[in-house]
Design an enzyme around this catalytic site. Structure first.
Site, short mmCIF file in Angstrom:
data_model
loop_
_atom_site.label_atom_id
_atom_site.label_comp_id
_atom_site.label_asym_id
_atom_site.label_seq_id
_atom_site.Cartn_x
_atom_site.Cartn_y
_atom_site.Cartn_z
N ASP A 10 66.36 82.50 66.61
CA ASP A 10 66.35 83.18 67.83
C ASP A 10 67.34 83.99 67.98
O ASP A 10 68.38 83.54 68.39
CB ASP A 10 66.10 82.59 69.32
CG ASP A 10 66.02 83.18 70.38
OD1 ASP A 10 66.05 84.51 70.45
OD2 ASP A 10 66.16 82.44 71.55
N LYS A 30 66.79 92.43 73.28
CA LYS A 30 68.11 93.02 73.81
C LYS A 30 68.43 94.38 72.82
O LYS A 30 67.90 95.55 73.02
CB LYS A 30 69.19 92.11 73.82
CG LYS A 30 68.95 90.74 74.67
CD LYS A 30 69.86 89.95 75.15
CE LYS A 30 69.36 88.99 76.20
NZ LYS A 30 69.25 87.69 76.03
N TYR A 90 68.99 78.54 74.81
CA TYR A 90 68.00 79.26 75.69
C TYR A 90 67.11 80.13 75.15
O TYR A 90 67.63 80.94 73.97
CB TYR A 90 68.75 80.07 76.88
CG TYR A 90 67.74 80.90 77.81
CD1 TYR A 90 66.84 79.99 78.76
CD2 TYR A 90 67.73 82.34 77.77
CE1 TYR A 90 66.20 80.86 79.55
CE2 TYR A 90 66.85 83.03 78.62
CZ TYR A 90 66.13 82.18 79.68
OH TYR A 90 65.18 82.99 80.27
C1 LIG Z 1 67.91 86.55 76.57
C2 LIG Z 1 67.29 85.83 75.53
C3 LIG Z 1 66.13 85.53 75.66
C4 LIG Z 1 65.05 86.03 76.51
O1 LIG Z 1 65.21 87.48 76.54
P1 LIG Z 1 64.41 88.02 77.86
O2 LIG Z 1 63.96 89.63 77.34
O3 LIG Z 1 65.26 87.91 78.92
O4 LIG Z 1 63.11 87.49 77.99
C5 LIG Z 1 65.73 84.62 74.65
N1 LIG Z 1 66.39 84.10 73.61
C6 LIG Z 1 67.82 84.33 73.72
C7 LIG Z 1 68.88 83.84 72.55
C8 LIG Z 1 68.39 85.05 74.68
O5 LIG Z 1 69.60 85.29 74.84
#
Ligand SMILES: *Cc1c(COP(=O)(O)O)cnc(C)c1O
Length: 435
Positions: A243, A271, A148
Site C-alpha cells: 500500500d 495522494k 492504515y
Molecule cells: C491515506 C491512505 C489511505 C487512504 O486513502 P484515502 O484517499 O484517504 O481513501 C490508504 N492507505 C494509506 C497507506 C494511506 O496513507
C-alpha cells in the site's frame, strides 16, 4: 485548554460547521480530536505556506496529508488543470490522458505492468484486496497492526486477544463477518510472520502493508522483515500488496519498492498520484490485473474514475517530479529538520525519537525506539498535544496527531527549515516538565 484566541473567525466557523457536518469535518483527523482545540480554517495555500481565514500564515508540513510534494498551487499543475477544465469536467468515456498517466506509472513503478485508476486510496486498497482474493481463489488477508489502508470494512480491524488470532472489527458498523478473514500481525515481527505462513500459508490470499509505515507515525521496516515477507508470499502463492498510497512518489520517484529494493505483486497508489485532486490507483503484474473486469471476472468500476481534471493534475505532478527529480533535495531538507529537532529536544532534556525515511518524518515523545504499534503507542501523547499547539502558535502547521508523519515538500527551503527548528528550540524547554 489550547489558546485559540488568535483564530476567532476559525472558532466561529468551526461552531457553524458542527451544526451541519458531523464533528464539523469531512474526515475525522481534521477535527483536532487528538490534541484538543479547534482547527484553523484554511483560506488558501501557496508553495510551502497555508493561510487561514484569521490572517495567520503557517509553514505547512501536512501538504493535504501527502499529495503536495511540490507545494501548493505549483504553476505546472494549476495550468494543466485549467487546460483540462476548458474541455469539460467528465465524460464517462475513454480519454487520452488516462493512457498518458497509466504509461507514466508503468514506467516509474517497478511492480506495475498495468494499472486501474480509481478516485481514492480507500477504493484502491479495497479493489486490490478483492482482486487478490479473486485471483487466488482464497479468502484470508494478512494486515499489520498500526498500518492504515483507508476505511475498507475488512481492514478496519484490531488484533484479537493473543497473537495469530483472527481480527475483530475496530469500528461499529463493521459486521464480524467482514473481518473474519483478516489476520492481524505485528509490524517488523519476523517470527510471527513465519508462524502465520507455517500454519495457514496456503490459505492466504494476500498480505497488505505500508512498506514504510506512516499511519502509526513513521515506522521503518527492517530489511529482514521485508525480504522474509517477499519470500514467504512467493513460496505460498500469496499476493504481496504494497500500500503505497502515502509512500508512492514520496520516498522515491519509483516509490518505496524502488528505494527498498523489494518488488510486490500489486501496488496501491493515492495522494501524490492525484497532485491534490481525488485519485487512487492499483496496479501490478499484467497476469493479475487482467483478472479485473472487463477482461476478467473481478468486478470493479467508477463513474468518475480517470476523471479528466484529476488525470491532468496527476500527470502534471508526476511529470514535474520526473523532470526535476527533487528527491536528493528532499532528503537534505528532511535530514536538516531531523537533526534540528533532535538537537532542540536534546538541549531541553526531552526524550524523543525522530523516525524518518526520505521526506516522511515523525517526532515521537518516547524514550525508546519506535518499531511497531506497541512501541509507538507508548509515546507521551499529552506532551505531543502541548508541542503541537505551541508550534501552531509559532506558525508551524504539523499533523495534529502523534501517530501521523509530517511531509517536507520541494517548495520548502533551508531557511524555512531553520525557522521551524528555531520554533522547536523555543518550544522544547516548555515541554520538559510534566503538565
Ligand atoms: C491515506 C491512505 C489511505 C487512504 O486513502 P484515502 O484517499 O484517504 O481513501 C490508504 N492507505 C494509506 C497507506 C494511506 O496513507
Amino acid at each position: 485548554m489550547p489558546d485559540t484566541s488568535s483564530r476567532p473567525n476559525s472558532q466561529e466557523q468551526f461552531e457553524r460547521a458542527c451544526r451541519s457536518i458531523p464533528g464539523g469535518v469531512n474526515s475525522p483527523a481534521r477535527a483536532f480530536g487528538a490534541v484538543g482545540g479547534t482547527p484553523p480554517f484554511i483560506q488558501r495555500g501557496d508553495g510551502p505556506f497555508l493561510f487561514d481565514i484569521d490572517g495567520n500564515q503557517f509553514i505547512d508540513f501536512v501538504g493535504s496529508w501527502g499529495p503536495h510534494i511540490l507545494g501548493h498551487r505549483h504553476p505546472a499543475v494549476i495550468e494543466a488543470i485549467k487546460n483540462a477544465l476548458e474541455t469539460g469536467t467528465s465524460f464517462g468515456a475513454p480519454t487520452v490522458a488516462e493512457s498518458d498517466l497509466a504509461e507514466l506509472v508503468v514506467e516509474l513503478v517497478p511492480s506495475v505492468e498495468k494499472v486501474r485508476m480509481v478516485s481514492s486510496g480507500t477504493e484502491a486498497t479495497m479493489s486490490a484486496i478483492r482482486l487478490a482474493r479473486g485471483f487466488t481463489g482464497r479468502s484470508v488477508v494478512v494486515k499489520f497492526a498500526g498500518c492504515y489502508h483507508g476505511h475498507v470494512d475488512s481492514l478496519l480491524v484490531q488484533a484479537g486477544s493473543g497473537a495469530l488470532t483472527l481480527g475483530t472489527p475496530s469500528s461499529p458498523g463493521v459486521p464480524a463477518g467482514c473481518t473474519a478473514d483478516t489476520l492481524v500481525l505485528s509490524y517488523n515481527d519476523v517470527a510471527m510472520l513465519r508462524q502465520a505462513f507455517e500454519e495457514q500459508g496456503d490459505l492466504l490470499a494476500a498480505v497488505i502493508l505500508e512498506p514504510v509505515c506512516g499511519n502509526m507515525g513513521c515506522v521503518i521496516p527492517t530489511d529482514e522483515f521485508l525480504r522474509t515477507l517477499r519470500q514467504l508470499c512467493t513460496d505460498h502463492g500469496t499476493v504481496l500488496i504494497f500500500d503505497e498510497v502515502m509512500t508512492g512518489f514520496r520516498v522515491d520517484l519509483g516509490c518505496a519498492q524502488t528505494r527498498l529494493g523489494v518488488t510486490p505483486d500489486l501496488t496501491t497508489l493515492g495522494k501524490i498520484i492525484g497532485g491534490g485532486m481525488p485519485v487512487g490507483a492499483y496496479g501490478g503484474r499484467a497476469e493479475i490485473m487482467d483478472a479485473v473486469s472487463p477482461v476478467g471476472g473481478v468486478y470493479q468500476a467508477g463513474t468518475l474514475s480517470g476523471n479528466p481534471l484529476a488525470m491532468a493534475s496527476g500527470l502534471a505532478t508526476l511529470t514535474q517530479l520526473r523532470q526535476t527529480n527533487p528527491y536528493d533535495q528532499l532528503e537534505h531538507l528532511a535530514s536538516q529538520l531531523q537533526q534540528g529537532l533532535l538537537k532542540a529536544a536534546g538541549d531541553a532534556g526531552v526524550p524523543v525519537q525522530v523516525n524518518r525515511v526520505g521526506s516522511m518524518l515523525t517526532l515521537f515523545f518516547n524514550e525508546h525506539p519506535v518499531t511497531d504499534l506497541q512501541t509507538a503507542t507508548a509515546s507521551d501523547t499529552e506532551r505531543f498535544s502541548r508541542w503541537f499547539h505551541a508550534m501552531l502558535d509559532r506558525g508551524v502547521y504539523l499533523p495534529c496527531s502523534q501517530f501521523e508523519a509530517l511531509f517536507v515538500s520541494a517548495a520548502h527551503t533551508p531557511e524555512l527549515i531553520d525557522q521551524t527548528i528555531a520554533a522547536a528550540s523555543a518550544v522544547m524547554p516548555l515541554l520538559s516538565d510534566p503538565a
